[in-house]
Design an enzyme around this catalytic site. Sequence first.
Site, short mmCIF file in Angstrom:
data_model
loop_
_atom_site.label_atom_id
_atom_site.label_comp_id
_atom_site.label_asym_id
_atom_site.label_seq_id
_atom_site.Cartn_x
_atom_site.Cartn_y
_atom_site.Cartn_z
N SER A 1 20.03 38.26 52.76
CA SER A 1 20.78 37.22 53.32
C SER A 1 19.46 36.18 54.23
O SER A 1 18.64 36.76 54.62
CB SER A 1 21.73 37.72 54.52
OG SER A 1 22.15 36.40 55.14
N TYR B 1 23.32 43.14 62.01
CA TYR B 1 23.45 42.70 60.96
C TYR B 1 21.91 42.20 60.37
O TYR B 1 21.47 42.40 59.13
CB TYR B 1 24.48 41.59 60.67
CG TYR B 1 24.72 41.12 59.11
CD1 TYR B 1 25.18 42.01 58.10
CD2 TYR B 1 24.10 39.82 59.05
CE1 TYR B 1 25.68 41.38 57.00
CE2 TYR B 1 24.35 39.08 57.77
CZ TYR B 1 25.00 40.16 56.60
OH TYR B 1 25.14 39.49 55.49
N1 LIG Z 1 29.29 35.38 52.32
C1 LIG Z 1 28.36 34.98 52.87
O1 LIG Z 1 28.30 34.03 53.59
C2 LIG Z 1 27.15 36.01 52.86
C3 LIG Z 1 25.80 35.26 53.21
C4 LIG Z 1 24.66 36.26 53.23
C5 LIG Z 1 24.85 37.47 52.44
N2 LIG Z 1 25.90 37.87 52.11
C6 LIG Z 1 25.96 39.28 51.59
O2 LIG Z 1 26.74 39.18 50.23
C7 LIG Z 1 27.17 40.57 50.20
C8 LIG Z 1 28.44 40.61 49.34
O3 LIG Z 1 29.40 39.96 50.39
P1 LIG Z 1 30.31 38.86 49.92
O4 LIG Z 1 30.01 37.55 50.50
O5 LIG Z 1 30.80 38.90 48.52
O6 LIG Z 1 31.67 39.51 50.94
P2 LIG Z 1 32.90 40.14 50.43
O7 LIG Z 1 33.86 39.14 49.59
O8 LIG Z 1 33.81 40.49 51.71
O9 LIG Z 1 32.46 41.15 49.54
C9 LIG Z 1 32.22 42.51 49.90
C10 LIG Z 1 32.33 43.50 48.87
O10 LIG Z 1 31.55 44.67 49.54
C11 LIG Z 1 33.08 45.88 49.22
N3 LIG Z 1 32.68 46.78 50.18
C12 LIG Z 1 32.73 46.80 51.57
N4 LIG Z 1 32.62 47.91 52.10
C13 LIG Z 1 32.61 48.78 51.26
C14 LIG Z 1 32.34 50.15 51.29
N5 LIG Z 1 32.59 50.98 52.21
N6 LIG Z 1 32.41 50.84 50.05
C15 LIG Z 1 32.22 50.11 48.82
N7 LIG Z 1 32.30 48.80 48.87
C16 LIG Z 1 32.41 48.21 49.99
C17 LIG Z 1 34.19 45.19 49.39
O11 LIG Z 1 34.98 45.78 48.42
P3 LIG Z 1 36.12 46.79 48.91
O12 LIG Z 1 36.77 46.30 50.08
O13 LIG Z 1 37.05 46.82 47.70
O14 LIG Z 1 35.46 48.07 49.10
C18 LIG Z 1 33.66 43.80 48.54
O15 LIG Z 1 33.84 44.10 47.06
C19 LIG Z 1 27.11 41.36 51.41
O16 LIG Z 1 25.97 42.38 51.36
C20 LIG Z 1 26.80 40.38 52.63
O17 LIG Z 1 26.16 40.96 53.39
C21 LIG Z 1 26.97 37.22 52.29
#
Ligand SMILES: NC(=O)c1ccc[n+]([C@@H]2O[C@H](COP(=O)([O-])OP(=O)(O)OC[C@H]3O[C@@H](n4cnc5c(N)ncnc54)[C@H](OP(=O)(O)O)[C@@H]3O)[C@@H](O)[C@H]2O)c1
Length: 265
Positions: A145, A158
């Site tokens: 990130s 984080y």
């Molecule tokens: N959105 C942003 O602004 C942003 C910015 C920078 C980086 N990121 C990073 O991008 C990545 C994806 O996030 P996103 O934005 O796509 O958020 P999201 O829509 O909330 O997706 C998160 C994913 O992680 C899975 N997950 C969470 N806990 C888990 C566990 N214990 N075991 C297995 N799977 C798990 C969730 O699936 P289930 O709930 O079905 O398990 C979901 O598929 C993350 O690493 C986040 O830190 C996001």
Amino acid sequence: MNNSINNRKTVLITGASSGIGESFAKVFAEKGFDTLLIARRKERLEKLAQELTAAHGNVNLTLALDLNETDAIQKVASFLKKRRLHVDALVNNAGYALPKPFMVGSWDEHKAMINLLITVPTALCHLVAEGMKEHGQGWIINVSSIAAFAPEFPGSLYNAAKSYVLHMTEALDLELRPFNINCMSLCPGLTSSEFHETMGVKEFLSYIPKWRWMESDIVAKEGYEGVMRGEHLLINGKVNRALVNAFKFMPNKIKYLMGKKQIIL
Ligand SMILES: NC(=O)c1ccc[n+]([C@@H]2O[C@H](COP(=O)([O-])OP(=O)(O)OC[C@H]3O[C@@H](n4cnc5c(N)ncnc54)[C@H](OP(=O)(O)O)[C@@H]3O)[C@@H](O)[C@H]2O)c1
């Protein structure tokens, strides 16, 4: 299914049930990869798998798993072994940010986030890298990130965890690149997904203008293209790249003050 025999390529994607992970599944499937989709929400994974198969005719497997279970990595390993499945590409994407300062969150809560953001992706890299070496090819995307470069947020672990992902990925890339395995950190900024809803800060962030947000499909497409052309670090979008540059050259004193005043850019 033994994908080494039929010469198909498989990508393992964690956190594929929503947001950036789901978008990665679509991009890789479109490019002809078979997928192994991992997350906790089984129905979401199965629905996505069906949609991908209907659209691209590829093989899409699902593994509904809480990656924070103590034997989660062994479960992934036996899933692969049982099907004699070789992983050509790995996307370590599952993650969330605990919306609690250090002393407000319980140790178990912090430990779970650290495990999912640090231990799980590192262990999965270790699990698949040997097979990639044997095949003489591989691609690893570890989702970090821009938070890895940003000022700290009081009591939040984080940014530190995402910073680990950045360093770990670069170290692995230096070791594995001679074996034709590209490891790349992907650094998105604000991305539309379920991330902020899960954190419980979606309303709070509604003041941030639309142009600051990126779509998860674009983030994943850039990520795919980046690793395929051999990048080891990719920051999504011009605005995020400008922010990262500003953070890099900012004196630590100013960064510290921004953290103190809880300024989010
Ligand atoms: N959105 C942003 O602004 C942003 C910015 C920078 C980086 N990121 C990073 O991008 C990545 C994806 O996030 P996103 O934005 O796509 O958020 P999201 O829509 O909330 O997706 C998160 C994913 O992680 C899975 N997950 C969470 N806990 C888990 C566990 N214990 N075991 C297995 N799977 C798990 C969730 O699936 P289930 O709930 O079905 O398990 C979901 O598929 C993350 O690493 C986040 O830190 C996001």
